[in-house]
Design a protein around this motif. Sequence first.
Motif, mmCIF file in Angstrom:
data_model
loop_
_atom_site.group_PDB
_atom_site.id
_atom_site.type_symbol
_atom_site.label_atom_id
_atom_site.label_comp_id
_atom_site.label_asym_id
_atom_site.label_seq_id
_atom_site.Cartn_x
_atom_site.Cartn_y
_atom_site.Cartn_z
ATOM 1 N N ALA A 167 12.501 -4.566 4.819
ATOM 2 C CA ALA A 167 12.149 -3.282 3.866
ATOM 3 C C ALA A 167 10.668 -3.147 4.173
ATOM 4 N N THR A 168 10.120 -1.919 4.692
ATOM 5 C CA THR A 168 8.697 -1.838 4.713
ATOM 6 C C THR A 168 8.213 -1.854 3.072
ATOM 7 N N HIS A 169 9.052 -1.608 2.110
ATOM 8 C CA HIS A 169 8.377 -1.445 0.643
ATOM 9 C C HIS A 169 9.453 -1.727 -0.135
ATOM 10 N N LEU A 170 9.368 -1.858 -1.369
ATOM 11 C CA LEU A 170 10.281 -2.230 -2.496
ATOM 12 C C LEU A 170 10.027 -1.349 -3.488
ATOM 13 N N PRO A 171 11.105 -0.932 -4.168
ATOM 14 C CA PRO A 171 12.386 -0.995 -3.956
ATOM 15 C C PRO A 171 13.006 0.138 -3.030
ATOM 16 N N ARG A 194 0.772 -1.284 0.136
ATOM 17 C CA ARG A 194 -0.013 -0.001 -0.059
ATOM 18 C C ARG A 194 0.916 1.315 0.042
ATOM 19 N N HIS A 195 2.009 1.224 0.199
ATOM 20 C CA HIS A 195 3.020 2.180 0.355
ATOM 21 C C HIS A 195 3.019 3.014 -0.902
ATOM 22 N N LYS A 196 2.987 4.447 -1.114
ATOM 23 C CA LYS A 196 2.663 5.036 -2.171
ATOM 24 C C LYS A 196 3.889 4.997 -3.130
ATOM 25 N N ASP A 197 5.010 4.590 -2.554
ATOM 26 C CA ASP A 197 6.234 4.358 -3.491
ATOM 27 C C ASP A 197 6.459 2.909 -3.955
ATOM 28 N N ALA A 198 5.531 2.044 -3.273
ATOM 29 C CA ALA A 198 5.771 0.443 -3.452
ATOM 30 C C ALA A 198 5.932 0.224 -4.999
ATOM 31 N N ASP A 199 6.728 -0.525 -5.589
ATOM 32 C CA ASP A 199 6.380 -1.040 -7.050
ATOM 33 C C ASP A 199 5.392 -2.335 -6.899
ATOM 34 N N PRO A 200 4.382 -2.110 -7.687
ATOM 35 C CA PRO A 200 3.363 -3.208 -7.904
ATOM 36 C C PRO A 200 3.812 -4.313 -8.589
ATOM 37 N N ALA A 201 4.784 -4.388 -9.367
ATOM 38 C CA ALA A 201 5.241 -5.511 -10.352
ATOM 39 C C ALA A 201 5.966 -6.750 -9.562
ATOM 40 N N PHE A 202 5.379 -7.206 -8.585
ATOM 41 C CA PHE A 202 6.089 -8.299 -8.002
ATOM 42 C C PHE A 202 6.160 -9.489 -8.680
ATOM 43 N N MET A 203 5.280 -9.606 -9.693
ATOM 44 C CA MET A 203 5.128 -10.847 -10.495
ATOM 45 C C MET A 203 5.850 -10.832 -11.610
ATOM 46 N N LYS A 204 6.533 -9.971 -11.755
ATOM 47 C CA LYS A 204 7.971 -9.640 -12.918
ATOM 48 C C LYS A 204 9.298 -9.800 -12.381
ATOM 49 N N ALA A 205 10.126 -10.417 -13.326
ATOM 50 C CA ALA A 205 11.578 -10.564 -12.978
ATOM 51 C C ALA A 205 12.156 -9.201 -12.679
ATOM 52 N N SER A 206 11.769 -8.228 -13.340
ATOM 53 C CA SER A 206 12.603 -6.975 -13.273
ATOM 54 C C SER A 206 12.513 -6.347 -11.760
ATOM 55 N N TYR A 207 11.375 -6.651 -11.162
ATOM 56 C CA TYR A 207 11.073 -6.310 -9.784
ATOM 57 C C TYR A 207 12.272 -6.974 -8.708
ATOM 58 N N TYR A 208 12.710 -8.007 -9.072
ATOM 59 C CA TYR A 208 13.510 -8.642 -8.132
ATOM 60 C C TYR A 208 15.035 -8.364 -8.853
ATOM 61 N N ARG A 209 15.301 -8.244 -10.001
ATOM 62 C CA ARG A 209 16.562 -7.906 -10.702
ATOM 63 C C ARG A 209 16.909 -6.546 -10.122
ATOM 64 N N ASN A 210 16.054 -5.475 -9.990
ATOM 65 C CA ASN A 210 16.370 -4.284 -9.403
ATOM 66 C C ASN A 210 16.760 -4.271 -8.044
ATOM 67 N N ALA A 211 15.878 -5.092 -7.101
ATOM 68 C CA ALA A 211 16.212 -5.108 -5.782
ATOM 69 C C ALA A 211 17.745 -5.867 -5.707
ATOM 70 N N ALA A 212 17.819 -6.868 -6.484
ATOM 71 C CA ALA A 212 19.253 -7.494 -6.284
ATOM 72 C C ALA A 212 20.564 -6.528 -6.717
ATOM 73 N N ARG A 213 20.331 -5.640 -7.504
ATOM 74 C CA ARG A 213 21.364 -4.682 -7.842
ATOM 75 C C ARG A 213 21.474 -3.912 -6.784
ATOM 76 N N ILE A 214 20.327 -3.429 -6.285
ATOM 77 C CA ILE A 214 20.580 -2.392 -5.103
ATOM 78 C C ILE A 214 21.181 -3.115 -3.984
ATOM 79 N N LEU A 215 21.157 -4.186 -3.507
ATOM 80 C CA LEU A 215 21.582 -5.123 -2.651
ATOM 81 C C LEU A 215 23.069 -5.261 -2.922
ATOM 82 N N GLU A 216 23.303 -5.767 -4.109
ATOM 83 C CA GLU A 216 24.751 -5.808 -4.327
ATOM 84 C C GLU A 216 25.853 -4.681 -4.267
ATOM 85 N N ALA A 217 25.109 -3.622 -4.944
ATOM 86 C CA ALA A 217 25.892 -2.314 -4.869
ATOM 87 C C ALA A 217 26.163 -1.986 -3.409
#
Length: 446
Positions: A393-397, A22-45
């Motif tokens: 995390a409260t919300h992603l990303p 519900r967070h205003k900045d939450a990415d709703p695309a949790f069924m897409k691979a791009s959602y997880y690729r984006n989070a992975a890049r943030i964490l590895e960096a």
Amino acid sequence: MAKQIHLAAFMNGGPMGTTGWRHKDADPAFMKASYYRNAARILEAARFDLAFIPDALSMPRSLGNSFRPAVEWGSGTPRLDPLVVLGVMAGVTQHMGLAATISTGYHEPYNLARELATFDHMTDGRAGWNIVTSFQDAEAQNFGEAKLPPREERYARAEEVLQATTQLWDSWDDDAIIQNKPTGVFGDPAKVRSVDYKGKYVSTQGPLSVPRPPQGYPLLIQAGASPRGRDFAARWADIIFSSNESLESAIAFRADIRKRAASFGRDPDQIKLLCAASVVVGETDAEAQAKHEAFADLVHPLAGLSRLAYHCNVDLTKYDLDGPLPTLEDVGVQGHYEEVVEFAQREKLSIREIGRWYGARTEGNMIGSATTIADNMEQWMERGAADGFMVQATHLPGAFTEFADHVVPELQRRGLHRTEYPEGTARDLLGLNRPQRDEWMNRAER
């Protein structure tokens, strides 16, 4: 030199919790691979040690014996297959460990050993297994059982599954593959052996069809909080997750785990305890508190109760929602329940009030500016409460981005977090030894 803080990231294979979506900045695309690729890049960096995905094998039915609340409020559902999601994340990372939750109750050792060994090879030694025994009757009902077996029986089966699975990983010597093209000899049969494990709950012949994993065993992770669960974790786990409402309870938990590990003949320093930390970052403490309060305002009490009932495996609608939480003798996730009891008794909350709090609960007092959060993390480390933190995390990303952009540089400035990854496996990142062949025997027989 200051002791390095190990950082793991808690993220669902689905929307973030009961309220994160519900967070205003939450990415709703949790069924897409791009959602997880984006989070992975943030964490590895940000040089995280580990990304972790929880799992359960059912739609929760704990509130009112119905899956409607889970669907309506998003509590504990959807759940994508964590190994598939982590495979997507592996493709855009090179160093960070990747851990999946897999139940010993409803998986057989051979499949477990094969899937995790394969994943460890495909990631150059970055696989991790969060070992659970399942905690909801709804899971049992998806596999032909009316309800979960008693806790002791679940852990007895888990012991056998761990013994059988580790023996399968050990069924190949590290140097069994030769690939001598001139002679035509692919491997040395003398360095591969049968397993022939026969227990009360599981059996397997072996050998495994996948050679020994790069890490020897993938990272073994556990979060047991009951006395039986603590023994299991202290015997088997490389990493233990804990959920504590206070610094004092975290200190006591880690001291107990280290004592139990020593009693099993293990080096306590070879177990890394990561405390849950629900982080909300602001430019100032006041801004962070305002962000948290705005997030908490999104929680519907029934949504929080649905999440709590899911974790406790208890239908809370049986009780007066405006009365206190009664003592519950048999709960699903013992650690979460103990955390709730500690907080509710201190704040004198009703069940309904607990639900609203639980839907946006923060652990580890990690709300504030980057300086305040780093101060708190440093204090927990210095007081012996943790070896690191499971950042929730409260919300992603956005929540991971804010932590990476503000808190991580402050930790690095203090010499508490790496600026570059070392070469090696996930075990190397965490300062954990590679298990020797037949290490399972040392743990199982004590």
